[in-house]
Design an enzyme around this catalytic site. Structure first.
Site, PDB file in Angstrom:
ATOM      1  N   CYS A 100       7.850  -2.139   6.323  1.00 34.70           N
ATOM      2  CA  CYS A 100       7.964  -2.261   4.863  1.00 34.70           C
ATOM      3  C   CYS A 100       7.265  -1.157   4.086  1.00 34.70           C
ATOM      4  O   CYS A 100       7.917  -0.409   3.345  1.00 34.70           O
ATOM      5  CB  CYS A 100       7.424  -3.622   4.423  1.00 34.70           C
ATOM      6  SG  CYS A 100       8.404  -5.019   5.005  1.00 34.70           S
ATOM      7  N   PHE A 101       5.947  -1.059   4.201  1.00 31.44           N
ATOM      8  CA  PHE A 101       5.204  -0.156   3.323  1.00 31.44           C
ATOM      9  C   PHE A 101       5.708   1.285   3.372  1.00 31.44           C
ATOM     10  O   PHE A 101       6.029   1.863   2.331  1.00 31.44           O
ATOM     11  CB  PHE A 101       3.716  -0.205   3.642  1.00 31.44           C
ATOM     12  CG  PHE A 101       3.011  -1.445   3.153  1.00 31.44           C
ATOM     13  CD1 PHE A 101       3.718  -2.501   2.604  1.00 31.44           C
ATOM     14  CD2 PHE A 101       1.638  -1.558   3.240  1.00 31.44           C
ATOM     15  CE1 PHE A 101       3.081  -3.648   2.158  1.00 31.44           C
ATOM     16  CE2 PHE A 101       0.982  -2.689   2.793  1.00 31.44           C
ATOM     17  CZ  PHE A 101       1.699  -3.732   2.252  1.00 31.44           C
TER      18      PHE A 101
END
Length: 431
Positions: free
Chosen positions: A265-266
């Site tokens: 995600c990040f």
């Protein structure tokens, strides 16, 4: 209510299982027959705490999987799109899996007379639902969004390893919709969960997800930068951040200095928001710095290692921890990967151990040695790199006596520096 979930990765499987646990009838849809068979056999295709138990309770009762879109759309009132949106070579999201799912949904909505709501849960940049999802489904179905079928955007805020808990105990639920009917229909699915529900439009819901992850990533890179500065002055950054985190405006979360953030995600979401900003003619300097610092941070482990050892060629280096964080087998963007790459390039012999992630890492590195225990990994090693904050690593003590040279470089503050024995050469990454 009856709903289908398209895609059985981390988000899709957890979403399907938890909605079934809440009492809804759920059909999982995936083109990967292996995943379909696993779910129908009550086996989770991913490692997530509590997921196996939910599948055992609900598969065959209120949950099953199929590769048949027609079956899923015909027998449900909602379809959640949970396919992956990976980054392309330029950092922008690859929408091909999303487009394929939309085509299949649209085709199977064509002959359906009953109202059906399409819910995007995949992470997509603002206006994707309006400019990509809706046009494809309208074209394939011959129907009009808003009047003949609903469209909503319902971003997820799940931590890998804690996704089931986060779904059932969320800080917030965000629901964007093309109209009030779409918004309220999705809201009703969450009636049994007691939390704040925010209703908004599609592009705002999409943006909330990106800003949420980008801010958390920024906190991590900020903490790492402060840690790097503290290191130069002989200050323990963890003591600093412990006090900083007590400020209610800041909170202690995501202030742990270390080797950087990883996962699915990040990195992807920050790069995608950077790409969208540049497309709009804006230069997002803070976000670019977040990624730049994060990419450099793991290599500081190598800098310390080179200072402590005359050469790396022919040495045996132990890497404890391969997953990007504890509690998961996910190695995507793991900080261990660039470090292992560098060690191999310099002729080091790499030995690795991780309680969950070794099988996945074998697909990346087949030329390193994987062990079944910490003791095996440490035996005769010249250095140990602690790369993931698994709890079992916090207990290592006598095992370090198995090393040839007792050099430990801690990239995650796994060990308490005050408890290190005198004969251990211990070095923290940012402390």
């Amino acid at each position: 209510m009856k709903l289908s979930v398209i895609g059985t990765g981390y988000v899709g499987t957890v979403t399907a299982a938890c909605f079934a646990e809440l009492g809804h009838e759920v059909i999982c849809v995936d083109t990967d027959e292996k995943k379909v068979d696993m779910i129908n056999s009550r086996q989770a295709p991913i490692i997530e705490d509590g997921l196996d138990e939910i599948l055992k309770r609900n598969v065959g009762v209120s949950l099953h999987a199929t590769n048949n879109y027609e079956e899923a759309v015909r027998n449900t009132d909602f379809s959640f799109i949970c396919v992956g949106t990976p980054s392309d070579i330029d950092g922008n999201i690859d929408l091909q899996p999303l487009k394929n799912a939309c085509r299949c949904l649209g085709t199977n909505l064509r002959n359906k007379k009953k109202y059906h709501c399409v819910v995007v849960k995949s992470t997509v940049v603002p206006k994707t639902t309006e400019d990509v999802v809706i046009p494809i489904i309208e074209k394939e179905s011959g129907k009009s969004a808003g009047s003949e079928f609903g469209v909503s955007m319902n971003p997820e805020f799940l931590r890998e390893g804690k996704a089931v808990y986060d779904f059932m105990n969320p800080d917030k639920i965000v629901i964007g919709g093309i109209d009030k009917r779409s918004q309220l229909c999705v809201k009703e699915l969450y009636d049994k969960i007691d939390t704040n529900v925010s209703i908004t439009d599609l592009k705002t819901a999409e943006m909330i997800k990106y800003v949420n992850n980008s801010f958390l990533a920024t906190k991590v890179s900020f903490a790492n930068e402060i840690g790097n500065i503290c290191k130069l002055m002989g200050i323990n950054t963890y003591e600093v951040m412990e006090q900083v985190g007590k400020d209610f405006r800041i909170s202690p979360h995501f202030l742990r200095s270390g080797a950087g953030f990883g996962g699915s995600c990040f990195p992807k979401d920050v790069r995608a928001l950077i790409g969208k900003s540049i497309e709009l003619g804006y230069d997002p300097k803070i976000l670019q710095s977040v990624i730049e610092l994060n990419e450099k941070q793991p290599l500081k482990v190598i800098d310390i290692l080179k200072k402590k050892m005359n050469k790396l060629e022919g040495t045996q280096i132990t890497v404890l921890g391969l997953a990007f964080k504890s509690g998961t087998d996910d190695i995507r963007e793991s900080s261990s990967i660039p470090i292992i790459n560098y060690l191999l390039e310099k002729g080091a012999y790499v030995v690795a151990y991780d309680p969950l992630a070794m099988n996945n890492m074998r697909n990346v590195f087949s030329n390193i040695r994987y062990t079944s225990t910490i003791e095996e990994a440490l035996e005769n090693s010249d250095a140990c790199l602690l790369m993931t904050d698994w709890d079992e690593f916090r207990e290592i003590d006598n095992e370090l006596n198995l090393m040839k040279r007792k050099l430990v470089i801690d990239a995650r503050y796994v060990l308490n520096p005050n408890d290190i024995k005198a004969d251990i050469k211990y070095e923290g990454l940012c402390w």
